[in-house]
Scaffold this motif. Sequence first.
Motif, PDB file in Angstrom:
ATOM      1  N   UNK A 158       0.835  -1.203   0.000  1.00  0.00           N
ATOM      2  CA  UNK A 158       0.000   0.000   0.000  1.00  0.00           C
ATOM      3  C   UNK A 158       0.870   1.253   0.000  1.00  0.00           C
ATOM      4  N   UNK A 159       1.948   1.242   0.778  1.00  0.00           N
ATOM      5  CA  UNK A 159       2.861   2.382   0.816  1.00  0.00           C
ATOM      6  C   UNK A 159       3.527   2.576  -0.537  1.00  0.00           C
ATOM      7  N   UNK A 204      -1.029   9.548   7.017  1.00  0.00           N
ATOM      8  CA  UNK A 204      -2.457   9.892   7.052  1.00  0.00           C
ATOM      9  C   UNK A 204      -3.231   9.091   6.005  1.00  0.00           C
ATOM     10  N   UNK A 205      -2.690   9.021   4.774  1.00  0.00           N
ATOM     11  CA  UNK A 205      -3.360   8.279   3.702  1.00  0.00           C
ATOM     12  C   UNK A 205      -3.429   6.788   4.016  1.00  0.00           C
ATOM     13  N   UNK A 206      -2.363   6.239   4.569  1.00  0.00           N
ATOM     14  CA  UNK A 206      -2.350   4.820   4.923  1.00  0.00           C
ATOM     15  C   UNK A 206      -3.329   4.524   6.057  1.00  0.00           C
ATOM     16  N   UNK A 266      -0.411   3.641  11.117  1.00  0.00           N
ATOM     17  CA  UNK A 266       1.044   3.773  11.046  1.00  0.00           C
ATOM     18  C   UNK A 266       1.433   5.220  11.342  1.00  0.00           C
ATOM     19  N   UNK A 267       2.588   5.410  11.941  1.00  0.00           N
ATOM     20  CA  UNK A 267       3.079   6.757  12.237  1.00  0.00           C
ATOM     21  C   UNK A 267       3.996   7.230  11.107  1.00  0.00           C
ATOM     22  N   UNK A 299       6.652   5.204   8.652  1.00  0.00           N
ATOM     23  CA  UNK A 299       6.638   5.375   7.193  1.00  0.00           C
ATOM     24  C   UNK A 299       8.055   5.689   6.714  1.00  0.00           C
ATOM     25  N   UNK A 300       8.739   6.591   7.414  1.00  0.00           N
ATOM     26  CA  UNK A 300      10.113   6.942   7.032  1.00  0.00           C
ATOM     27  C   UNK A 300      11.033   5.724   7.089  1.00  0.00           C
ATOM     28  N   UNK A 301      10.892   4.909   8.130  1.00  0.00           N
ATOM     29  CA  UNK A 301      11.733   3.706   8.258  1.00  0.00           C
ATOM     30  C   UNK A 301      11.456   2.725   7.120  1.00  0.00           C
TER      31      UNK A 301
END
Length: 142
Positions: free
Chosen positions: A34-35, A63-65, A72-73, A77-79
């Motif tokens: 999804x990401x 936010x979209x996820x 998810x934070x 997401x960055x990781x």
Amino acid sequence: MLELEAGEAPLRRVRRPGGGRKWIADLDPGLRPALLALVEPDERGDPMSPLRWTVKSTRTLARELTRAGHRISADTVAALLREEGFSLQANAKTLEGGQHADRDAQFRYLNEQARAHRDAGQPVISVDTKKKEVRHDAARDE
């Protein structure tokens, strides 16, 4: 505490192997696809796409996820993006000039060349250059 007070040597680990909270990507197998679907480079003229870069912020992606059912934070997401080879960079504010008629075709060509060289194991370096010129911005003078 009793073991320590009895003089026993401290344990090397507090948790057993595999203990603790599980990684969100392991618990939610649909999260990573999804990401990637949200940040998948499109070929509309982005010269950075073969180098795995996205203009969307990690907060926006989180936010979209979350709206799509994946809690998810932004930090997670960055990781995940780093694990997928994405470069996390802040957007720079620039004054844009007019668009060249063949801009998309030019960037599609650059993307194809970069992809071909990357797939052949050759390094790919993206350099964005602009002619420096003095501009008068009437809105800024007010």
